[in-house]
Design an enzyme around this catalytic site. Structure first.
Site, PDB file in Angstrom:
ATOM      1  N   TRP A 476      -0.843  -1.295   0.726  1.00  0.00           N
ATOM      2  CA  TRP A 476       0.132  -0.192   0.578  1.00  0.00           C
ATOM      3  C   TRP A 476       0.190   0.546   1.906  1.00  0.00           C
ATOM      4  CZ3 TRP A 476       1.656   2.451  -4.401  1.00  0.00           C
ATOM      5  CH2 TRP A 476       2.322   3.654  -4.175  1.00  0.00           C
ATOM      6  N   ASP A 477       1.319   0.400   2.587  1.00  0.00           N
ATOM      7  CA  ASP A 477       1.436   0.969   3.932  1.00  0.00           C
ATOM      8  C   ASP A 477       2.256   2.260   3.906  1.00  0.00           C
ATOM      9  OD1 ASP A 477       1.171   1.102   6.688  1.00  0.00           O
ATOM     10  OD2 ASP A 477       1.815  -0.966   7.016  1.00  0.00           O
ATOM     11  N   ASP A 547      -4.697  -0.360  13.596  1.00  0.00           N
ATOM     12  CA  ASP A 547      -3.927  -1.524  14.050  1.00  0.00           C
ATOM     13  C   ASP A 547      -4.568  -2.148  15.281  1.00  0.00           C
ATOM     14  OD1 ASP A 547      -2.072  -1.609  12.095  1.00  0.00           O
ATOM     15  OD2 ASP A 547      -0.565  -0.425  13.141  1.00  0.00           O
TER      16      ASP A 547
END
Ligand code: GLA
Length: 726
Positions: A476-477, A547
């Site tokens: 879930w971003d 990231d």
């Protein structure tokens, strides 16, 4: 243990195994903070109040009340009556006046810990927790305020929250409802926090505390990459093992403020809660407001002790997932392998190679829905793009399952692209201010999750996808922060509720997801690690850490994250070199060792790996299976920090019964003419005998003298050293 009230001294003592927290009732009406620190055995500590010193307020001396309010150690300070330090509570009435005076009315002590409606919070049963409620009232406004504290029987943790109920006849506007405040004398404190940026999250920073106010905050609508809802006041000598630590961590995922203030009398006020900027909450008669929870930890054995307390709290009293105490499937994610450029064939090629090496789950990342082939379209159109995934999602998942793998999917439910069908249908669903351009970020808008119909509408779309195939995992971003704050559903005097209502909407959606899909493994994410917080951990047992997957950059990110959160929650993957974020080349083995401190997986095009690297994958997978139970459930010890020494990084995991341990060592920079390094281990039992590299040592030898680790030729070399009881 637990909580006691001493009738004679009018003092509440909240005890945990090694700490005591004291609150006193002064003048039959004020709640004053007495003490927080190492466990006390004596109940009468009222002398700490300084009642015999001016300007303490005797009931008869109203002429100096202002001086009293501005220097007394307030348990929950308010705006408007004379305490000029940072307040925790500010309320405006319908006529626009800002003041309140909370007078103590009574208390209740109960076993267990009440849940907080709609909010994530730590939990515990009647055997593990005791709760104290202190009831206060503002007689002019008819506001009832409950200060709620929970102690944990086996952990040195106290949680705090505040409940406000309007029992008056008129509405009020809550302008600030912080969750915790701690007043104490300064002891030369320094403040430690976690700071960063995208791809550089949660780097530890330590600064002196000076006069005035220093705060750590987010107004971005989420906890953020830049500043983090954790801070600690530490005495100057503090290291991993020594020093006093007062930590606060917010169980919340939206705007926050964590502030320390040093005043004219050298007293310190430490506060934490929802950031008051952009916040106003209209409370109608009969309505309640609950502030999110703050976790307090005191340690007199340095940062290491604080860390292990928080890890145990979150592993045993916050994360609810059925996966919490299980080995998570080793996944391969296609993001860094393909970005948006993939189809079902490419995914199946990756899956085939991955499964032959022992990888257990394929995660299809961004780009499978609507007509999305770059990051500027289709968010909100949650149906599969059959041009890319020919044959549809169900077929793809079945094909992946035939290879013996599970399947996971990426979604970004909180967002909407201006070009989406959803936006064409519901332009008002985006957060926006009428008549003003809505600020885009990554070419997207944020959905107004303060509205139930938006939460329901988007949830249904996502649920339909999850029901259409056998999906085991969801990433879930949330890839942008909030701006141009406005909701078309809120009246003018409630627009200040949007930030908080948005977060409540996210929680509502995730709760529903967990209820409807109880076996789902949920991983939260936000442009990497912008929402790695205790609030999200209540919903997902793991969160994508950053990231940045470079093994060296990850050292500082994972050191900062693991300062507070269990390593079993840290999403960490092996990726290719040169690294996509920093261009660095590191050995495959080192990337594996660094990722092993987290949930472990791969994020690369495995079909393109060399034979040697594929062999490494097999080896790493075997190591993961061998060590994950220990890494996930054990105690974490930070041994050395490259951030501090500029040379090497080292950490250790020790099993709870101390029979097994793993030591990780990364020589980040090679040194000319270097000797071996002696690293003193931690956490072992001094009188047990251990085997290391085939040789036996007494625990005390390893603890006090250490292990010799040879210097290596070359940068970024890592070692994993197994330590086992003989
Ligand atoms: C965020 C995530 C990445 C990836 C991309 C997809 O940046 O952190 O892992 O999922 O979004 O757009």
């Amino acid at each position: 243990m637990g909580i006691v009230f001493n009738e004679k001294s009018k003092v509440f003592l909240l005890n945990t195994p090694n700490t005591t927290y004291g609150v006193a009732i002064a003048d039959d009406q004020y709640l004053l903070h007495l003490y927080y620190g190492k466990r006390l055995e004596e109940e009468d500590i009222r002398y700490l109040l300084r009642e015999d010193e001016p300007p303490f307020l005797p009931s008869s001396n109203l002429r100096e009340k202002n001086s009293f309010l501005d220097c007394a150690p307030m348990e929950y300070p308010e705006t408007g009556m004379g305490d000029y330090r940072e307040s925790a509570f500010c309320v405006r009435n319908v006529e626009g006046y800002r003041a309140s005076e909370l007078i103590y009315e009574g208390y209740e002590i109960q076993k267990g810990k009440p849940a907080l409606e709609g909010l994530p919070a730590t939990w515990g049963d009647e055997k593990s927790c005791t709760t104290l409620k202190l009831f206060c009232i503002d007689k002019v406004l008819g506001l009832h305020v409950v200060l709620m504290y929970t102690t944990f029987e086996k952990l040195d943790v106290i949680t705090r929250t505040v409940l406000v109920e309007n029992k008056g006849k008129q509405s009020v506007y809550l302008e600030k409802v912080l969750s915790a405040c701690l007043d104490m004398d300064d002891r030369g404190f320094e403040v430690m926090g976690l700071f960063g940026s995208w791809a550089r999250e949660r780097h530890i920073q330590r600064m002196p505390v000076g006069y005035g106010r220093q705060n750590i905050a987010s107004f971005k609508g989420e906890s953020s990459h830049q500043e983090h809802p954790f801070f600690a006041l530490i005495t100057p000598e503090t290291t991993q093992e020594v020093g006093e630590v007062y930590a606060m961590n917010f169980v919340y995922s939206g705007n926050f403020i964590a502030q320390v203030e040093k005043n004219q009398f050298d007293s310190i006020r430490m506060t934490m809660g929802i950031h008051p900027e952009g916040f106003t909450w209209k409370l109608e008669p009969g309505e309640c407001f609950t502030a999110p929870e703050v976790v307090l930890v005191y340690s007199d054995e340095g940062l290491g002790r604080m860390t292990r307390t928080l890890h145990d709290l979150y592993r045993n009293h916050l994360i609810r997932s059925p996966y919490l105490h299980k080995k998570r499937p080793i996944l391969i994610n296609n993001w860094e392998a393909t970005y948006f450029d993939f189809d079902e064939k490419k995914l199946l090629d990756i899956a085939e190679e991955a499964s032959s090496l022992g990888i257990e789950m394929l995660v299809m990342d961004d780009g499978w829905f609507g007509h999305r082939s770059s990051d500027d379209s289709s968010l909100g159109d949650w149906f599969v793009n059959e041009k890319k995934i020919k044959g549809g999602l169900h077929k793809l998942v079945e094909d992946v399952k035939k290879m013996g793998m599970k399947f996971g999917i990426w979604v970004e439910p909180e967002m909407i692209s201006p070009d989406s069908e959803l936006y064409q249908k519901h332009p008002d669903w985006a957060i926006q201010i009428p008549g003003r351009e809505t600020t885009q970020s990554r070419a997207q808008y944020v959905l107004d999750l303060s509205r139930d119909e938006v939460v329901d509408g988007v949830y249904e779309m996502i649920a339909k996808v999850l029901k259409s195939a056998d999906i085991s995992y969801v990433k879930w971003d949330m890839n942008r922060q909030l701006t141009t704050i406005g909701s078309s559903a809120l009246p003018a005097d409630r627009q200040g509720e949007l930030y908080h209502r948005y977060v409540l909407g996210v929680y509502k959606m995730q709760e529903r997801l967990l209820q409807d899909f109880p076996d789902l493994l949920l991983e939260n994410c936000s442009g990497g690690g912008a929402r790695f917080d205790a609030g999200m951990l209540y919903y997902s047992p793991q969160i994508w850490c950053s990231d940045d997957t470079d093994a060296v950059e990850r050292l500082a990110i994972q050191e900062g994250t693991a300062l507070v959160y269990p390593v079993s929650a840290m999403g960490a993957h092996v990726s290719v070199c040169p690294n996509h974020t920093v261009g660095r080349i590191t050995p495959f083995e080192t990337r594996g060792h660094v990722a092993m401190l987290g949930t472990f997986g791969y994020e690369l095009d495995i079909t393109k790996l060399s034979k040697e690297d594929k062999e490494q994958v097999r080896k790493q997978i075997a190591e993961y299976h061998r060590y994950n139970d220990l890494i996930r459930e054990g105690d974490y010890y930070r041994l050395a920090s490259y951030r501090e020494n500029g040379y090497y990084d080292s950490w250790m995991i020790v099993s709870k019964n101390k029979t097994k341990a793993l030591l990780f060592f990364v020589q980040v920079k090679a040194r000319a003419n270097a000797k071996s390094r002696v690293v003193r281990v931690r956490g072992l039992n001094p009188s047990m005998r251990y085997r290391v590299y085939g040789r036996e040592y007494l625990g005390s030898t390893l603890l006090y003298a250490g292990i010799r680790i040879p210097a290596e030729f070359g940068d970024f070399k890592s070692k994993l050293i197994e330590i086992e009881e003989v």
